[in-house]
Design a protein around this motif. Sequence first.
Motif, PDB file in Angstrom:
ATOM      1  N   VAL A   5      18.756  -7.343  -0.705  1.00  0.00           N
ATOM      2  CA  VAL A   5      17.531  -5.753   0.085  1.00  0.00           C
ATOM      3  C   VAL A   5      17.207  -6.253  -1.419  1.00  0.00           C
ATOM      4  CG1 VAL A   5      18.138  -3.669  -0.605  1.00  0.00           C
ATOM      5  CG2 VAL A   5      19.904  -5.192   0.532  1.00  0.00           C
ATOM      6  N   SER A   6      17.369  -6.674  -2.688  1.00  0.00           N
ATOM      7  CA  SER A   6      16.537  -6.683  -3.324  1.00  0.00           C
ATOM      8  C   SER A   6      14.714  -7.323  -2.849  1.00  0.00           C
ATOM      9  CB  SER A   6      16.439  -7.099  -4.591  1.00  0.00           C
ATOM     10  OG  SER A   6      17.039  -8.438  -5.010  1.00  0.00           O
ATOM     11  N   GLN A   7      15.317  -8.824  -2.204  1.00  0.00           N
ATOM     12  CA  GLN A   7      14.707  -9.582  -1.720  1.00  0.00           C
ATOM     13  C   GLN A   7      13.124  -8.723  -0.592  1.00  0.00           C
ATOM     14  OE1 GLN A   7      13.841 -12.763  -3.027  1.00  0.00           O
ATOM     15  NE2 GLN A   7      15.414 -12.321  -4.368  1.00  0.00           N
ATOM     16  N   SER A   8      14.310  -8.199  -0.242  1.00  0.00           N
ATOM     17  CA  SER A   8      13.193  -7.115   1.223  1.00  0.00           C
ATOM     18  C   SER A   8      12.395  -5.942   0.461  1.00  0.00           C
ATOM     19  CB  SER A   8      14.152  -6.408   1.673  1.00  0.00           C
ATOM     20  OG  SER A   8      13.633  -5.191   2.431  1.00  0.00           O
ATOM     21  N   ARG A   9      13.195  -5.647  -0.681  1.00  0.00           N
ATOM     22  CA  ARG A   9      12.345  -4.868  -1.675  1.00  0.00           C
ATOM     23  C   ARG A   9      11.045  -4.660  -1.742  1.00  0.00           C
ATOM     24  NH1 ARG A   9      13.721   1.007  -3.017  1.00  0.00           N
ATOM     25  NH2 ARG A   9      12.224   1.256  -5.361  1.00  0.00           N
ATOM     26  N   GLN A  10      11.228  -6.622  -2.663  1.00  0.00           N
ATOM     27  CA  GLN A  10       9.919  -7.281  -3.337  1.00  0.00           C
ATOM     28  C   GLN A  10       8.988  -7.057  -2.278  1.00  0.00           C
ATOM     29  OE1 GLN A  10      12.288 -10.737  -4.834  1.00  0.00           O
ATOM     30  NE2 GLN A  10      10.315 -11.008  -6.454  1.00  0.00           N
ATOM     31  N   ALA A  11       9.012  -8.045  -0.866  1.00  0.00           N
ATOM     32  CA  ALA A  11       8.424  -7.772  -0.450  1.00  0.00           C
ATOM     33  C   ALA A  11       8.059  -6.116   0.343  1.00  0.00           C
ATOM     34  CB  ALA A  11       8.710  -8.338   1.459  1.00  0.00           C
ATOM     35  N   LEU A  12       8.090  -5.028   0.344  1.00  0.00           N
ATOM     36  CA  LEU A  12       8.036  -3.908   0.729  1.00  0.00           C
ATOM     37  C   LEU A  12       6.580  -3.802  -0.698  1.00  0.00           C
ATOM     38  CD1 LEU A  12      10.817  -1.897   1.235  1.00  0.00           C
ATOM     39  CD2 LEU A  12       9.023  -2.342   3.196  1.00  0.00           C
ATOM     40  N   MET A  13       7.000  -4.081  -1.782  1.00  0.00           N
ATOM     41  CA  MET A  13       6.121  -3.732  -2.669  1.00  0.00           C
ATOM     42  C   MET A  13       4.905  -4.450  -3.455  1.00  0.00           C
ATOM     43  SD  MET A  13       7.779  -1.020  -4.125  1.00  0.00           S
ATOM     44  CE  MET A  13       8.583  -0.691  -2.896  1.00  0.00           C
ATOM     45  N   LEU A  14       5.411  -6.118  -2.688  1.00  0.00           N
ATOM     46  CA  LEU A  14       4.088  -6.608  -2.364  1.00  0.00           C
ATOM     47  C   LEU A  14       2.635  -6.488  -1.421  1.00  0.00           C
ATOM     48  CD1 LEU A  14       2.684  -9.250  -3.696  1.00  0.00           C
ATOM     49  CD2 LEU A  14       4.045  -9.852  -1.203  1.00  0.00           C
ATOM     50  N   GLY A  15       3.204  -5.944  -0.328  1.00  0.00           N
ATOM     51  CA  GLY A  15       2.583  -4.609   0.553  1.00  0.00           C
ATOM     52  C   GLY A  15       1.404  -3.801  -0.829  1.00  0.00           C
TER      53      GLY A  15
ATOM     54  N   THR B 224       7.309   6.936  -8.178  1.00  0.00           N
ATOM     55  CA  THR B 224       6.485   5.839  -7.577  1.00  0.00           C
ATOM     56  C   THR B 224       5.084   6.913  -7.113  1.00  0.00           C
ATOM     57  OG1 THR B 224       8.588   4.557  -6.170  1.00  0.00           O
ATOM     58  CG2 THR B 224       6.892   4.318  -4.900  1.00  0.00           C
ATOM     59  N   LEU B 225       5.425   7.688  -6.995  1.00  0.00           N
ATOM     60  CA  LEU B 225       4.114   8.253  -6.055  1.00  0.00           C
ATOM     61  C   LEU B 225       3.313   9.511  -6.840  1.00  0.00           C
ATOM     62  CD1 LEU B 225       6.031   9.750  -2.504  1.00  0.00           C
ATOM     63  CD2 LEU B 225       4.553   7.478  -3.156  1.00  0.00           C
TER      64      LEU B 225
ATOM     65  N   ILE C  12       8.185 -11.080   5.958  1.00  0.00           N
ATOM     66  CA  ILE C  12       7.457 -10.868   6.210  1.00  0.00           C
ATOM     67  C   ILE C  12       6.799  -9.285   6.896  1.00  0.00           C
ATOM     68  CG2 ILE C  12       5.889 -11.618   8.741  1.00  0.00           C
ATOM     69  CD1 ILE C  12       7.034 -14.108   7.471  1.00  0.00           C
ATOM     70  N   ALA C  13       7.838  -8.751   7.365  1.00  0.00           N
ATOM     71  CA  ALA C  13       8.548  -7.549   8.202  1.00  0.00           C
ATOM     72  C   ALA C  13       7.661  -6.610   7.130  1.00  0.00           C
ATOM     73  CB  ALA C  13       9.505  -7.125   9.375  1.00  0.00           C
ATOM     74  N   GLY C  14       9.285  -6.596   6.403  1.00  0.00           N
ATOM     75  CA  GLY C  14       8.724  -5.910   4.834  1.00  0.00           C
ATOM     76  C   GLY C  14       7.370  -5.669   4.702  1.00  0.00           C
ATOM     77  N   PHE C  15       6.469  -6.585   4.489  1.00  0.00           N
ATOM     78  CA  PHE C  15       5.432  -6.136   3.738  1.00  0.00           C
ATOM     79  C   PHE C  15       4.330  -5.848   4.720  1.00  0.00           C
ATOM     80  CE2 PHE C  15       0.955  -8.016   3.533  1.00  0.00           C
ATOM     81  CZ  PHE C  15       0.648  -8.161   2.163  1.00  0.00           C
ATOM     82  N   GLY C  16       4.037  -5.642   5.808  1.00  0.00           N
ATOM     83  CA  GLY C  16       3.771  -4.969   6.705  1.00  0.00           C
ATOM     84  C   GLY C  16       3.753  -3.598   6.582  1.00  0.00           C
ATOM     85  N   VAL C  17       5.347  -3.317   6.087  1.00  0.00           N
ATOM     86  CA  VAL C  17       5.610  -1.804   6.677  1.00  0.00           C
ATOM     87  C   VAL C  17       5.366  -1.418   4.799  1.00  0.00           C
ATOM     88  CG1 VAL C  17       7.607  -0.191   6.772  1.00  0.00           C
ATOM     89  CG2 VAL C  17       7.708  -2.193   8.522  1.00  0.00           C
ATOM     90  N   GLY C  18       5.789  -1.851   3.756  1.00  0.00           N
ATOM     91  CA  GLY C  18       5.114  -1.285   2.900  1.00  0.00           C
ATOM     92  C   GLY C  18       3.741  -1.433   2.178  1.00  0.00           C
ATOM     93  N   PHE C  19       2.823  -2.336   2.452  1.00  0.00           N
ATOM     94  CA  PHE C  19       1.627  -1.427   2.445  1.00  0.00           C
ATOM     95  C   PHE C  19       0.942  -0.997   3.550  1.00  0.00           C
ATOM     96  CE2 PHE C  19      -2.450  -2.957   3.791  1.00  0.00           C
ATOM     97  CZ  PHE C  19      -3.021  -3.294   2.535  1.00  0.00           C
ATOM     98  N   VAL C  20       1.419  -0.141   4.586  1.00  0.00           N
ATOM     99  CA  VAL C  20       1.515   1.102   5.650  1.00  0.00           C
ATOM    100  C   VAL C  20       2.190   1.530   4.566  1.00  0.00           C
ATOM    101  CG1 VAL C  20       1.676   1.913   7.327  1.00  0.00           C
ATOM    102  CG2 VAL C  20       1.019  -0.366   7.753  1.00  0.00           C
ATOM    103  N   TYR C  21       3.625   2.515   4.220  1.00  0.00           N
ATOM    104  CA  TYR C  21       4.162   3.866   4.304  1.00  0.00           C
ATOM    105  C   TYR C  21       3.568   3.620   2.769  1.00  0.00           C
ATOM    106  CZ  TYR C  21       8.215   6.135   2.337  1.00  0.00           C
ATOM    107  OH  TYR C  21       8.845   7.144   2.567  1.00  0.00           O
ATOM    108  N   TYR C  22       3.330   2.809   2.151  1.00  0.00           N
ATOM    109  CA  TYR C  22       2.640   3.171   0.484  1.00  0.00           C
ATOM    110  C   TYR C  22       1.447   3.846   0.395  1.00  0.00           C
ATOM    111  CZ  TYR C  22       6.840   2.940  -1.484  1.00  0.00           C
ATOM    112  OH  TYR C  22       8.469   3.200  -1.772  1.00  0.00           O
ATOM    113  N   GLY C  23       0.232   2.840   1.607  1.00  0.00           N
ATOM    114  CA  GLY C  23      -0.785   2.957   1.689  1.00  0.00           C
ATOM    115  C   GLY C  23      -1.465   4.017   2.397  1.00  0.00           C
ATOM    116  N   VAL C  24      -0.586   4.434   3.255  1.00  0.00           N
ATOM    117  CA  VAL C  24      -0.681   5.627   3.989  1.00  0.00           C
ATOM    118  C   VAL C  24      -0.565   7.140   2.801  1.00  0.00           C
ATOM    119  CG1 VAL C  24       0.215   7.688   5.834  1.00  0.00           C
ATOM    120  CG2 VAL C  24      -1.086   5.391   5.890  1.00  0.00           C
ATOM    121  N   GLN C  25       0.355   7.204   2.343  1.00  0.00           N
ATOM    122  CA  GLN C  25       0.828   7.952   1.349  1.00  0.00           C
ATOM    123  C   GLN C  25      -0.557   8.407   0.527  1.00  0.00           C
ATOM    124  OE1 GLN C  25       4.627   8.672  -0.239  1.00  0.00           O
ATOM    125  NE2 GLN C  25       5.239   7.107   0.733  1.00  0.00           N
ATOM    126  N   LEU C  26      -1.165   7.422  -0.463  1.00  0.00           N
ATOM    127  CA  LEU C  26      -1.958   7.106  -1.868  1.00  0.00           C
ATOM    128  C   LEU C  26      -4.004   7.421  -0.641  1.00  0.00           C
ATOM    129  CD1 LEU C  26      -0.815   3.708  -3.693  1.00  0.00           C
ATOM    130  CD2 LEU C  26      -0.567   6.472  -4.532  1.00  0.00           C
TER     131      LEU C  26
END
Length: 546
Positions: A470-480, A64-65, A345-359
């Motif tokens: 869990v896969s749907q939650s992961r989808q939202a995380l990955m979309l973000g 991923t990273l 919806i909650a996962g989208f925001g968290v995924g956006f921030v979690y991976y965005g801050v790393q990148l």
Amino acid sequence: MEDQAQNLVHGNMQLAERVAPPPATNLELTVEEVVEEYVGSFGWSQFLHVLLVSLAWIFDSQNTLVTIFSDAQPSAWRCINNSSSSLCLSSSSKGDVSSVCGLMPGTWEWVSGHTSSIIAEWGLICDRRLLAAIPASLFFLGSLLGSAFFGHLADASLGRKRTVLLSCLLTSVTAFLTSLSPNIWVYSLLRFANGFSRSGIGICCIVLATEVVGRKWRGPVSQYGFFFFAAGFLSLPLIAYHTRTNWRNLYKILSLLPLAYSVLFFPFVSESPRWLLVRGRSKEALDVLKTFARLNGKTLPENLCLANPSAPGEGGENEALTKNCTKESLWRTKWAAKRMITVMIAGFGVGFVYYGVQLNVENLNFNLYFSVGLNALMEVPAVVIGTILLGLTGRRLLFSLSAFLAGISCLLCILFAHGKRAKKADKSSTGNWAQLAIEGIGFMAASVAFDVLYVYCVELFPTNVRNFAVSQSRQALMLGASIAPLLVAAGRLSPSLSFLVFGILSIFSGVISWWLPETRNAPLYDTLKQQEEDEKNKVGNQITQA
């Protein structure tokens, strides 16, 4: 005589019936009851199982990273020795990478070499700089689609164990093929394939680990996988530093690790007994539980049988159970669909921030290897803190507070972002330590929220749709996450913009989570119908008591 003989036989039969012991009745228990009462909540067998399963998180993290290094913009360039261009000589003294845009090809070169990253090799700078964000975005889009594919596969046919194995093998193959990419377009396509392949690791590992332990251990066990995710993150700067002159070697090394794991360690992992039961394979489920009990130094009762989550019909126990579980749909069940949408919806925001801050670490005025290493180290206290707090407080409160802290930290970073471009041109600048510290705290908070969301999602849905949920939650995380690289690219021109968006989305995710129910110490259900009826009964009891 004949009548006497018949009376004698009849009397003997009655005597035998009185003397013979009554037939033993089966002890029918659920998987959860067997684990809690006979196997043990968390014995050595479960510890080894969780350890072997969680090792796969290392490869999930690395693949991923890896783009933090392979897709990084080189920090320095220089004029070629035989170049007599006065423009080149005057521009190089400024130390600003953007100044090469006005230079003629052949008059300058990257200090680290043209194979140090894809940007250096394929010239993804100036008017082509946005092309550098495409591979990372496509990787997360692949993860988004792969999450749905592997989630359905793990619930409907292959099971948790074989889905993890398939994901690891495909991750190894696609990582190696990525190292052979001839141009940015093939590279982007292979990063998409790699993202698709690795998405089955995380969603199945967390479910496979938590479905074999007792209720009170689900929270801590679900966090153990993130220790290995952090370990994979920490290993990246070490591997990348030794391959810093050739990004292709980095991918080749990373491709070997999941292959070795699949051959050497994964054969010792057991399938989830909960999944086996809901698929109608109760004998295999009982065998797995017996193995866990034996390794824990315990034995199961001889007359034990596993309680079915659904009543069997005329077609036989296994057939009826399988049909019932197959017919149940998360999206066709109103309460489950509403809950799933809120999680996403909650996962989208968290995924956006979690991976965005790393990148986004490349937009900090610090050495890239140091910045990535610091962020990776922050994962460790994040997992420790998350593990401790999961045992002390509710999932909803912990997730929302972590998201709020991450958002506030990102907004505070805006105060230190001004003047960054001017500082970056100064080679003697050592960076803004206050901004780096706040960014580290924000990343740690985002990491806690990211980890807790997985645990929360596992507990919010029953066994027959858990992997899919869990896969749907992961989808939202990955979309973000797929949109985050574009914001990081924009952040090279306006650092304040990326921090502002990160902060707003993180706070919004914390707010939306309050529409979800609390799941701390709640049982893991097997079917949607069972969970709906039990939750309704609990609500009714609470109203009656009030």
